[in-house]
Design a protein around this motif. Structure first.
Motif: not given
Length: 399
Positions: A261-282
């Motif tokens: 489940t590693l998802f760090g370092g370098v990741t790629a998101f389409s703009v729709s997926d990023f918005m759909g995930a509500n971006g990164y946590p703060t």
């Protein structure tokens, strides 16, 4: 009497005309030099702000001046919309010419993997030398696009940053030729965190997206650690139908994926997926937690899985410390991560920062911000996170 007045009036008009002409000519001549957008009163995006309004809002009373000769005489106040600002600072392909070009096709069909191997430049060069290496065909702000074909995506590379200049120099010296060879329409954004608050990697990524979308209609975002350098050209920096983990195999970890489940370092998101995930946590201050949280957002909120290139392709070299000290691990990261809090209540829509300025360098766009740190207790109350119960050790009864 009237002749003297007429002479004085003509003299004043000629001075105004010459000054106006000088300003126009100077603006054109210095178009490709470093520029700085400096906000007279710091813009603050508070929690609960409407992100869509932030992205499309007009920027009023912007002070715009050439960074090489800062003086009162060179400062001119502009009252313009974001589109007007873009026309000055950000070069975009001419739509008529660009749409007539064939689609770019970076071929990776050759079976000889050695021809795709990237030679990493390990020399730490000054910025002016890096500009000589790679800046001759760059547009201001680290923006490049091919002239002979049109790209299918508009890519923003978002890099979180604080006090790592040697790493940044190595990154820029290596990433520009890599991306150009893949024939990408790309721009590099360095989001720099000021102040003494703990580093918040994830929130800086959100800031990068918000500010980048004011400049250009990016549809692909790659979130990049500054100390990772790609080693294979087949690791194409594009977005797909699902979020992608790019840095699968890092030399520091013997080119192995540490866990599934590693998802760090370098990741790629389409703009729709990023918005759909509500971006990164703060809500992750300090080291750790935000990558695993983002993985859960993809799986639970987007209802998608992540994709990866094979280990033989998604290879990266990690730049060694170079006197950099990592941040302290966040002691509350696991409590937050496993709390099952509502992702709608934290992320892109609660990104809280003060924007100091945006500097258009030749190699990149620098976004300088200060973040407002929350204590764990504030986070816990806001997201209704329950405290983890400390289990008492089981003591064996004496026989």
């Amino acid at each position: 009497m009237f002749q003297n007045r007429r002479t004085i009036l003509l003299f004043i008009c000629s001075i105004v005309f010459v000054q106006a002409l000088y300003y126009i000519v100077t603006l054109q001549v210095k178009h490709n030099q470093t520029r700085l957008i400096n906000f007279p009163s710091i813009i603050s995006y508070e929690q609960g702000s409407d992100i869509e309004k932030i992205i499309v809002q007009d920027i009023k009373n912007v002070t715009y001046f050439n960074n090489t000769s800062i003086s009162k005489e060179s400062i001119r106040e502009l009252k313009s919309s974001v589109d007007d600002l873009i026309s000055i600072n950000f070069t975009k392909p001419d739509p008529i010419i660009y749409n007539s070009l064939p689609i770019c096709n970076f071929s990776i069909s050759n079976n000889d993997s050695s021809i795709y191997k990237v030679t990493i430049n390990k020399d730490i060069n000054p910025f002016n030398i890096i500009e000589k290496h790679h800046g001759f065909d760059l547009h201001i702000g680290g923006h490049w696009f091919p002239k002979t074909c049109q790209t299918e995506q508009r890519l923003a590379i978002i890099v979180c940053y604080r006090n790592r200049e040697p790493h940044l120099k190595l990154f820029l010296d290596n990433i520009h030729p890599f991306l150009k060879q893949q024939q990408l329409d790309y721009t590099i954004f360095i989001v720099n965190q000021h102040g003494y608050e703990q580093f918040n990697r994830a929130m800086l990524f959100n800031v990068g997206v918000i500010e980048a979308l004011k400049l250009y209609s990016f549809n692909c975002f790659i979130f990049h650690d500054v100390d990772l350098l790609p080693e294979d050209l087949r690791n194409v920096y594009k977005c797909g139908e699902k979020p992608r983990h790019m840095s699968v195999a890092v030399d520091k970890f013997h080119y192995r994926l540490l866990y599934s489940t590693l998802f760090g370092g370098v990741t790629a998101f389409s703009v729709s997926d990023f918005m759909g995930a509500n971006g990164y946590p703060t809500i992750y201050w300090g080291w750790g937690g935000e990558d695993d949280d983002m993985y859960l957002r993809v799986v639970k909120k987007l209802k998608k899985s992540i994709t990866r290139y094979p280990v033989s392709i998604a290879r990266y070299k990690m730049i060694r410390t170079l006197n950099h000290t990592s941040g302290k691990p966040n002691p509350d990261r696991y409590t937050i991560l496993y709390s099952k809090y509502n992702y709608d209540h934290d992320g892109l829509n609660t990104t809280n920062y003060k924007l100091h300025n945006i500097v258009f360098n030749k190699l990149y766009i620098l976004i300088n911000v200060t973040l407002k740190e929350e204590s764990f207790e504030q986070i816990r109350m806001r997201l209704n996170i329950k405290k983890r119960e400390t289990k008492k050790p089981i003591r064996k009864k004496k026989v």
